[in-house]
Design an enzyme around this catalytic site. Structure first.
Site, PDB file in Angstrom:
ATOM      1  N   TRP A  74       0.896  -1.147   0.000  1.00 10.45           N
ATOM      2  CA  TRP A  74       0.000   0.000   0.000  1.00 10.45           C
ATOM      3  C   TRP A  74       0.937   1.200   0.000  1.00 10.45           C
ATOM      4  O   TRP A  74       1.607   1.476   0.999  1.00 10.45           O
ATOM      5  CB  TRP A  74      -0.884  -0.011   1.250  1.00 10.45           C
ATOM      6  CG  TRP A  74      -1.959   1.022   1.239  1.00 10.45           C
ATOM      7  CD1 TRP A  74      -3.148   0.960   0.566  1.00 10.45           C
ATOM      8  CD2 TRP A  74      -1.972   2.265   1.959  1.00 10.45           C
ATOM      9  NE1 TRP A  74      -3.883   2.088   0.809  1.00 10.45           N
ATOM     10  CE2 TRP A  74      -3.195   2.902   1.655  1.00 10.45           C
ATOM     11  CE3 TRP A  74      -1.077   2.908   2.810  1.00 10.45           C
ATOM     12  CZ2 TRP A  74      -3.544   4.143   2.185  1.00 10.45           C
ATOM     13  CZ3 TRP A  74      -1.424   4.141   3.341  1.00 10.45           C
ATOM     14  CH2 TRP A  74      -2.646   4.740   3.028  1.00 10.45           C
ATOM     15  N   ASN A 100       6.611  -3.711   6.539  1.00  9.28           N
ATOM     16  CA  ASN A 100       5.306  -3.061   6.699  1.00  9.28           C
ATOM     17  C   ASN A 100       5.466  -2.007   7.778  1.00  9.28           C
ATOM     18  O   ASN A 100       5.916  -2.313   8.881  1.00  9.28           O
ATOM     19  CB  ASN A 100       4.252  -4.099   7.117  1.00  9.28           C
ATOM     20  CG  ASN A 100       2.958  -3.441   7.576  1.00  9.28           C
ATOM     21  OD1 ASN A 100       2.587  -2.390   7.069  1.00  9.28           O
ATOM     22  ND2 ASN A 100       2.288  -4.059   8.544  1.00  9.28           N
ATOM     23  N   GLY A 101       5.091  -0.768   7.449  1.00 13.94           N
ATOM     24  CA  GLY A 101       5.219   0.324   8.424  1.00 13.94           C
ATOM     25  C   GLY A 101       5.772   1.548   7.730  1.00 13.94           C
ATOM     26  O   GLY A 101       5.781   1.621   6.497  1.00 13.94           O
ATOM     27  N   LYS A 599      -7.302  -2.481   4.915  1.00 18.61           N
ATOM     28  CA  LYS A 599      -8.093  -3.002   6.028  1.00 18.61           C
ATOM     29  C   LYS A 599      -7.572  -2.537   7.370  1.00 18.61           C
ATOM     30  O   LYS A 599      -8.325  -2.193   8.262  1.00 18.61           O
ATOM     31  CB  LYS A 599      -8.063  -4.533   5.964  1.00 18.61           C
ATOM     32  CG  LYS A 599      -8.807  -5.230   7.062  1.00 18.61           C
ATOM     33  CD  LYS A 599     -10.257  -5.319   6.719  1.00 18.61           C
ATOM     34  CE  LYS A 599     -11.103  -5.856   7.843  1.00 18.61           C
ATOM     35  NZ  LYS A 599     -12.454  -5.296   7.760  1.00 18.61           N
TER      36      LYS A 599
HETATM   37  C1  F6R Z   1     -14.818   0.760   7.602  1.00 17.35           C
HETATM   38  C2  F6R Z   1     -13.593   0.288   8.175  1.00 17.35           C
HETATM   39  C3  F6R Z   1     -12.727   1.254   8.914  1.00 17.35           C
HETATM   40  C4  F6R Z   1     -12.282   0.616  10.239  1.00 17.35           C
HETATM   41  C5  F6R Z   1     -11.281   1.528  10.949  1.00 17.35           C
HETATM   42  C6  F6R Z   1     -10.861   0.963  12.285  1.00 17.35           C
HETATM   43  O1  F6R Z   1     -15.501  -0.245   6.928  1.00 17.35           O
HETATM   44  O2  F6R Z   1     -13.256  -0.861   8.076  1.00 17.35           O
HETATM   45  O3  F6R Z   1     -13.389   2.457   9.137  1.00 17.35           O
HETATM   46  O4  F6R Z   1     -13.407   0.395  11.029  1.00 17.35           O
HETATM   47  O5  F6R Z   1     -10.153   1.694  10.133  1.00 17.35           O
HETATM   48  O6  F6R Z   1     -10.256  -0.279  12.134  1.00 17.35           O
HETATM   49  P1  F6R Z   1     -10.094  -1.255  13.371  1.00 17.35           P
HETATM   50  O7  F6R Z   1     -11.452  -1.649  13.804  1.00 17.35           O
HETATM   51  O8  F6R Z   1      -9.304  -2.395  12.834  1.00 17.35           O
HETATM   52  O9  F6R Z   1      -9.372  -0.487  14.430  1.00 17.35           O
END
Ligand code: F6R
Length: 604
Positions: A74, A100-101, A599
């Site tokens: 990414w 990664n980072g 993600k």
């Molecule tokens: C929306 C989505 C993002 C995550 C956000 C937090 O569909 O996936 O808004 O909810 O980046 O991610 P987590 O829950 O992994 O901290």
């Protein structure tokens, strides 16, 4: 927010690495690359774009060894291109690294290395790492030492894998603020950014902590702290099965995950909640009488789960709740102290802003409790207390099942707090029963999706859409709007229905679509009259409701089962998830991997 995977054993490395990369593609898909060590040579193949381009690269069959590292990118520093793709090699081609980072001080390190005669071919921050290892190796003549000295120079975040013909039977890995797991096999071992990437091969994992280093051979793994003193680590058995991270009969992961919700919500409820029994959370021993404020902190969808459940905590526990975005919370000197409980919600447990907010809350002396899906992830290791949602691996970038599990678990936590504070009531008992009924009610919604599919077909070409609701219906509207933006690229806004007349109603004209969520018996009339106001101005309206509503010119009326308005987000979000999904499909978009998103947002 890249994905890394590594393999050492007796099998051919490439198929294992490609399979791992395909599963990690949710973390980024600008380019992908593999390096395999064979006959003392580091052979690298890279391709711009998706992993499938790498998979069909004609040079890939030339990589035949059994030790390899791989990366899906990414892009942060430098455009997606072959030069900027990982793995990166040092000038002498003796060290290959995937990372990664983000290395924040890479400009400074690059200048220092350039002075030493090193040259660079990419614009990435990562390329300094193999060269830094090579620089230290020249004096130390020991790879582990060279890696440990190199990472001491790095500012920022990293999970790295290093291979070298100078240490041909090992992969060296290290991490700080980026996820890395080590999967343990028989005569073979695996490394990955997350568990599902190698879940097909093993369920036994080590979780590397910040500033730890591991030397992974095919039948031995040695762990060290950053001074290279040996340390012991505990192996963990992960209950997820490989099938739970496959698409199965579904066209996309997102659809599969939407349909899994009744099951995973049931698993999240588990044995924590039983009718006529007190709720139970092992290991949470917070003295709630000492808490005068709750902060719920998270990002994106996870933050919406906090907004959807704040009402339950306030209603049953009588403690004021503030919900904040982690990215704001961490920079605003929040008024928190030892009498504050800060709850952090995260699917991945690796979100950089949430981790920073959690560290800040801990430093301020607050009690910290994490609601997390991924076992052993960074947040779980920092928070005072962790409770897990049991959503299983969530692969689609847009979060669906993690959200419903978070909302359910937070509601159960609120009951637990209320009972611990000595509150009991008929309403609380009924509320428990209602939670237990949620999975079957979710199934009812999923059994008939035709109306939503048809309405999506009607409106998928529109440039803008609006969502309105009040109370928990407003919280769920925000989530519906986010889902739509993420995967359909349609501009949308969510407004508290009562706010419409204070400005946004100026946007409503003939043919504009407005989605109303109206599940609260005390507020349904109010929301419906707000919808009447937009209908009068020509809006095309879809309503999601479980209440009796007046006879109005509604274009699509989605009925969902009745339940407490504090729990309705678990049900009303499903039509909104499906709506976003069908619109994205009608637009022929990749729902699982929307553009520009990853993600797990492990960078700021
Ligand atoms: C929306 C989505 C993002 C995550 C956000 C937090 O569909 O996936 O808004 O909810 O980046 O991610 P987590 O829950 O992994 O901290």
């Amino acid at each position: 927010m890249c994905g890394i995977v590594g393999y050492i054993g007796t099998k051919k490395a490439v198929p294992v690495l490609i399979k791992g990369l395909l599963s990690l593609e949710y973390r980024g898909y600008d380019s992908a690359g593999i390096c395999v060590l064979n006959n003392d040579i580091l052979n690298v193949v890279k391709s711009k774009g998706r992993v499938k381009n790498l998979e069909s690269n004609p040079e890939l069959p030339n990589l035949t060894g059994s030790i390899g590292i791989a990366h899906t990118r990414w892009a942060t520093h430098g455009i997606p291109s072959n030069e900027n793709s990982h793995p990166h090699l040092d000038n002498s081609k003796e060290f290959a690294v995937v990372h990664n980072g983000i290395i924040e001080n890479y400009t400074e390190l690059r200048k220092m290395l350039e002075k030493e005669g090193y040259t660079f071919i990419s614009q990435t921050d990562t390329e300094v790492i193999p060269n830094l290892i090579s620089y230290y190796y020249k004096t130390e003549k020991d790879i582990l030492k060279a890696v440990s000295l190199a990472i001491k120079d790095l500012k920022g975040s990293y999970a790295i894998e290093v291979i070298s013909p100078l240490l041909p039977d090992s992969i060296i890995v290290a991490r700080k603020d980026s996820p890395l797991v080590i999967g343990v096999g028989k005569g073979e071992n695996y490394v990955a950014s997350d568990i599902p990437a190698v879940l097909n091969y093993t369920t036994k994992f080590y979780f590397l902590e910040d500033n730890e280093i591991a030397k992974i051979d095919k039948d031995k793994i040695s762990f060290y702290n950053n001074s290279l003193q040996p340390i012991q680590k505990e192996i963990k058995d992960i209950e997820w099965d490989a099938a739970s991270s496959e698409k199965g009969v579904f066209a996309d992961y997102m659809l599969k995950e939407i349909f899994e919700q009744p099951q995973v919500v049931m698993e999240t409820i588990g044995s924590r909640l039983k009718p006529n029994e007190k709720c139970y959370f092992e290991d949470i021993d917070i003295d709630l009488k000492d808490i005068n404020k709750i902060f719920v902190v998270a990002c994106g969808t996870a933050m919406h789960a906090g907004l959807a459940t704040k009402y339950t905590f306030e209603h049953f526990c009588k403690i004021p709740v503030e919900v904040d975005m982690a990215s704001e919370f961490r920079y605003r000197n929040p008024l928190i102290d030892e009498h504050t409980l800060c709850i952090f919600i995260s699917q991945s447990g690796e979100t950089a802003d949430t981790i920073a907010a959690l560290k800040l809350a801990k430093n301020a002396g607050s009690k910290t409790l994490a609601v997390v899906n991924v076992i052993g992830s960074s947040i779980t290791r920092i928070a005072d207390y962790t409770i897990y949602t049991h959503a299983g691996p969530e692969i689609a970038v847009a979060s669906t099942k993690a959200y419903t599990c978070q909302v359910v678990l937070l509601n159960i936590l609120a009951i637990y707090f209320a009972e611990s504070l000595g509150y009991s009531s008929k309403e609380l008992e009924n509320f428990k029963t209602e939670i237990l009924e949620l999975p079957s009610k979710m199934k009812i919604i999923l059994d008939d999706t035709k109306l939503i599919e048809d309405f999506a077909k009607e409106v998928y070409t529109q440039p803008d859409l609006y969502f309105i609701g009040r109370n928990t219906d407003y919280a769920v509207s925000m989530e519906g709007s986010l889902k739509l933006k993420e995967i359909s690229y349609i501009h949308s806004e969510a407004y508290a229905a009562g706010e419409l007349k204070h400005g946004p109603i100026a946007l409503i004209e003939d043919g504009v679509t407005v989605i109303g969520v109206a599940t609260n018996p005390n507020l349904v009339e109010k929301t419906m009259s707000n919808l009447e106001e937009v209908i009068t101005r020509g809006a095309n309206v879809m309503v999601i409701t479980n209440q009796d509503i007046p006879n109005m010119k509604i274009n699509c009326n989605i009925r969902i089962p009745k339940c407490s308005s504090m729990l309705s987000p678990v049900l009303s979000v499903i039509p909104l998830q499906l709506f976003a999904y069908y619109i994205a499909k009608d637009k022929n978009l990749d729902v699982d991997k929307p553009r520009n998103l990853a993600k797990s947002v492990t960078v700021e």
